[in-house]
Write a protein that holds these residues in place. Structure first.
Motif, PDB file in Angstrom:
ATOM      1  N   PHE A 100       0.863  -1.185   0.000  1.00 12.92           N
ATOM      2  CA  PHE A 100       0.000   0.000   0.000  1.00 12.92           C
ATOM      3  C   PHE A 100       0.891   1.224   0.000  1.00 12.92           C
ATOM      4  O   PHE A 100       1.811   1.316   0.822  1.00 12.92           O
ATOM      5  CB  PHE A 100      -0.883   0.023   1.258  1.00 12.92           C
ATOM      6  N   ASP A 101       0.623   2.169  -0.897  1.00 12.97           N
ATOM      7  CA  ASP A 101       1.420   3.393  -0.953  1.00 12.97           C
ATOM      8  C   ASP A 101       0.737   4.535  -0.206  1.00 12.97           C
ATOM      9  O   ASP A 101      -0.494   4.646  -0.226  1.00 12.97           O
ATOM     10  CB  ASP A 101       1.614   3.824  -2.414  1.00 12.97           C
ATOM     11  N   ASP A 102       1.537   5.367   0.399  1.00 10.76           N
ATOM     12  CA  ASP A 102       1.141   6.624   1.062  1.00 10.76           C
ATOM     13  C   ASP A 102       0.649   6.444   2.494  1.00 10.76           C
ATOM     14  O   ASP A 102       0.727   7.371   3.287  1.00 10.76           O
ATOM     15  CB  ASP A 102       0.067   7.413   0.283  1.00 10.76           C
ATOM     16  N   GLY A 103       0.112   5.263   2.844  1.00 14.19           N
ATOM     17  CA  GLY A 103      -0.329   5.034   4.221  1.00 14.19           C
ATOM     18  C   GLY A 103      -1.593   5.762   4.602  1.00 14.19           C
ATOM     19  O   GLY A 103      -1.632   6.478   5.608  1.00 14.19           O
ATOM     20  N   SER A 112       9.654   2.948   3.593  1.00 19.03           N
ATOM     21  CA  SER A 112       9.671   4.405   3.451  1.00 19.03           C
ATOM     22  C   SER A 112       9.165   4.852   2.082  1.00 19.03           C
ATOM     23  O   SER A 112       9.414   4.201   1.059  1.00 19.03           O
ATOM     24  CB  SER A 112      11.101   4.914   3.634  1.00 19.03           C
ATOM     25  N   HIS A 113       8.466   5.980   2.110  1.00 14.67           N
ATOM     26  CA  HIS A 113       7.995   6.619   0.872  1.00 14.67           C
ATOM     27  C   HIS A 113       8.523   8.062   0.895  1.00 14.67           C
ATOM     28  O   HIS A 113       7.846   8.973   0.449  1.00 14.67           O
ATOM     29  CB  HIS A 113       6.462   6.555   0.862  1.00 14.67           C
ATOM     30  N   THR A 114       9.716   8.208   1.457  1.00 18.11           N
ATOM     31  CA  THR A 114      10.463   9.466   1.692  1.00 18.11           C
ATOM     32  C   THR A 114       9.827  10.322   2.795  1.00 18.11           C
ATOM     33  O   THR A 114       8.816   9.918   3.377  1.00 18.11           O
ATOM     34  CB  THR A 114      10.627  10.338   0.416  1.00 18.11           C
ATOM     35  N   ASN A 146       8.851  13.675   2.339  1.00 20.12           N
ATOM     36  CA  ASN A 146       7.872  14.634   1.795  1.00 20.12           C
ATOM     37  C   ASN A 146       7.212  14.172   0.498  1.00 20.12           C
ATOM     38  O   ASN A 146       6.739  15.010  -0.259  1.00 20.12           O
ATOM     39  CB  ASN A 146       8.572  15.972   1.530  1.00 20.12           C
ATOM     40  N   HIS A 147       7.207  12.856   0.246  1.00 18.77           N
ATOM     41  CA  HIS A 147       6.708  12.354  -1.033  1.00 18.77           C
ATOM     42  C   HIS A 147       7.463  13.039  -2.177  1.00 18.77           C
ATOM     43  O   HIS A 147       6.874  13.541  -3.146  1.00 18.77           O
ATOM     44  CB  HIS A 147       5.189  12.566  -1.179  1.00 18.77           C
ATOM     45  N   ALA A 148       8.781  13.037  -2.046  1.00 18.11           N
ATOM     46  CA  ALA A 148       9.643  13.775  -2.967  1.00 18.11           C
ATOM     47  C   ALA A 148       9.812  13.070  -4.310  1.00 18.11           C
ATOM     48  O   ALA A 148       9.924  11.846  -4.367  1.00 18.11           O
ATOM     49  CB  ALA A 148      11.020  13.945  -2.328  1.00 18.11           C
TER      50      ALA A 148
HETATM   51 ZN   LIG Z   1       2.790   7.905  -3.236  1.00 13.12          ZN
END
Ligand SMILES: [Zn+2]
Length: 236
Positions: free
Chosen positions: A69-72, A133-135, A137-139
């Motif tokens: 799952f992305d972003d949480g 991790s998805h960084t 700041n969503h960089a």
């Molecule tokens: Zn994302």
């Protein structure tokens, strides 16, 4: 071994005003897909378990699949987790370290939805879910200077490791944007694996810093996904 990785974002009804409705999978659609995967004999493993297998340190079940799952989003905990629990599946969730308890404000034109708080992340960890991790700041890592990209990669890993009390070694590149340079920086920042989006399955020779994930959208029937899991075994 050939291992599929699926990627979801938000589970729940598709809002009328969504700019990017493909980031949604309807609740009943998610339930039907997981039920079908379960009946087909798939067993979920975390991304960390898959990477351990690739290092020769762990064996996998006969029919492994990785759910991510992305972003949480909070809806992951409220809607997706009870359905995964029902079928005995686990998942790896990629959270944006600097946005816990906030909203997807990197999507300036999209409706804003709540993201998991730090406490909710801990509760899911205690239930056996894994995090990457998805960084910070969503960089968009490919447009940052090497120093700034390294900082996003390293600071998010350290913050999540401090929160979870366990190693965080997988990076999910925001917007699936990565390059030779970004993958090199990710290794330098302490990651042993990275995921993008590409409609392919993973083989023992697939670059672990650029693992393929099949996106699931509100348009994809269970049979479309099941067909992909079959036909892609013959695609390199
Ligand atoms: Zn994302």
């Amino acid at each position: 071994m050939i291992v599929p990785i699926l990627v979801f974002h938000k589970i729940g009804p598709v809002p009328q005003d969504s700019r990017f409705p493909r980031n949604y999978v309807r609740t009943e659609q998610f339930d039907a897909l997981l039920g079908s995967l379960k009946r087909a004999g798939y067993e979920s493993v975390s991304l960390a378990q898959y990477v351990a297998y690739r290092r020769g340190e762990e064996s996998l079940p006969r029919k492994p699949i990785v759910l991510t799952f992305d972003d949480g989003y909070r809806s992951n905990a409220e809607i997706a987790v009870p359905i995964m629990r029902k079928y005995g599946f686990t998942a790896t969730i990629f959270v944006v370290a600097g946005r816990l308890g906030r909203t997807n404000d990197w999507d300036v034109e999209e409706r804003q939805e709540p993201l998991l708080t730090a406490d909710e992340v801990i509760a899911l960890r205690d239930e056996g879910f894994s995090f990457g991790s998805h960084t910070v700041n969503h960089a968009r890592l490919t447009s940052l200077s090497p120093d700034a990209a390294l900082d996003e990669l390293r600071a998010s890993r350290e913050a999540l490791e401090a929160l979870l009390g366990e190693p965080v070694r997988t990076i999910c590149y925001p917007w699936a944007q990565h390059s030779d340079e970004v993958r090199r920086l990710a290794r330098e920042a302490g990651y042993d694996s990275g995921v993008g989006i590409r409609r392919r399955l993973n083989r023992d020779e697939t670059d672990v810093m650029a693992l393929h994930r099949i996106p699931v959208t509100y348009l994809d029937s269970t049979w479309r996904i099941r067909w992909d899991l079959f036909r892609l075994r013959f695609r390199r």
